[in-house]
Design an enzyme around this catalytic site. Structure first.
Site: not given
Ligand code: CO8
Length: 258
Positions: A66, A109, A112, A132
């Site tokens: 997400a 997500g 999921e 998460e």
């Molecule tokens: N949301 C928003 N932006 C994201 C996300 C995300 N989940 N993942 C990556 N991005 C963005 C980064 O911020 C970055 O943007 P910018 O260039 O503007 O800084 C761009 O994508 C590239 O990402 P990275 O530079 O971080 O790339 P890396 O190769 O270094 O890392 C990863 C890749 C490991 C995937 C890293 O981006 C990461 O850890 N992402 C987050 C993963 C995460 O935590 N996912 C879970 C999110 S929470 C969720 O899904 C809950 C769902 C249900 C919620 C229900 C609520 C009611």
């Protein structure tokens, strides 16, 4: 046909192909993308020329979860009243088979979403996880339930509590994915799989999906009773007559999806 900004929608034969397309955010599922994805799935689900749906992302990410930037400042009341992620339930409610082709990250997500699909094919580059907890939340679109059913408590608990990722091999060993294919072949293999399904009788494929999914919701004896009733009802289809006639006449069946 609807216009989409965050996904691409294409059709090849009887397969509807949805490609998640927010490359700069690794296909993070923001509200627009989720809304468009659900609209596209429902559009294809109700299109009589479509027999199966393929959902895929990019080489780098199926979806990295997400959208954290969108969620970051929301209050309890925002997420409770909006109940935004319940929109995902409509993907799981699709009646036609959905193939997920996962390369790169399928996290939170994204994992999921892949688990809401019916056949999960992984590239050797795929990484699955429910990270998460590292953000101070828990899975919210079914991860704690579907992952546990797919891989069992031991691994699901470890993944949800530590936030570590599984690579494709571990995911296949654990039963999360149907098959691993080389990244370069993923799309073609997934399209081939979806095409194979789409060429089967549509009503019977829908019944098979419904019967398998029933096993997650009920006891064994009730599930078997359900299966038996649905099996009986396949004999009300023209495609059952055609499928069996084709076998006896040593030819390929020509299903009419009736
Ligand atoms: N949301 C928003 N932006 C994201 C996300 C995300 N989940 N993942 C990556 N991005 C963005 C980064 O911020 C970055 O943007 P910018 O260039 O503007 O800084 C761009 O994508 C590239 O990402 P990275 O530079 O971080 O790339 P890396 O190769 O270094 O890392 C990863 C890749 C490991 C995937 C890293 O981006 C990461 O850890 N992402 C987050 C993963 C995460 O935590 N996912 C879970 C999110 S929470 C969720 O899904 C809950 C769902 C249900 C919620 C229900 C609520 C009611």
């Amino acid at each position: 046909m609807t216009d989409y900004d965050t996904i691409l929608l294409d059709r090849k034969g009887r397969v509807g192909i949805i490609t998640l397309n927010r490359p700069k955010a690794l296909n993070a599922l923001n509200s627009q993308l989720l809304r468009e994805l659900v609209t596209a799935v429902e559009e294809l689900d109700s299109d009589s020329d479509i027999g199966a749906i393929l959902v895929t992302g990019s080489d780098r990410a199926f979806a990295a979860g997400a959208d954290i930037k969108e969620m970051q400042t929301k209050s309890y009341m925002d997420v409770y009243l909006d109940d935004f992620f319940s929109i995902g339930d409509r993907i799981a409610a699709a009646r036609k088979p959905i193939v997920a082709a996962v390369a790169g990250y399928a996290l939170g997500g994204g994992c999921e979403l892949a688990m809401m699909c019916d056949i999960l094919l992984a590239a050797d580059t795929a990484k699955f996880g429910q990270p998460e907890i590292k953000l101070g939340v828990i899975p919210g679109i079914g991860g704690s339930q579907r992952l546990t059913r797919a891989v069992g408590k031991a691994k699901a608990m470890e993944l949800c509590l530590t936030g570590r990722n599984m690579d494709a091999e571990e995911a296949e060993r654990a039963g999360l994915v149907a098959r691993i294919v080389p990244a370069a072949d993923l799309f073609d293999e997934a399209l081939q799989t979806a095409t194979t399904v789409a060429e089967m009788s549509l009503p019977v494929a829908m019944m098979a999906k419904e019967a398998v999914n029933r096993s997650f919701e009920t006891t064994l004896s009730e599930g078997i009773r359900f299966e038996r009733r649905v099996f009986h009802s396949t004999f009300a289809t023209e495609d059952q007559k055609e499928g069996m006639a084709a076998f006896v006449e040593k030819r390929s069946p020509e299903f009419t999806h009736r």
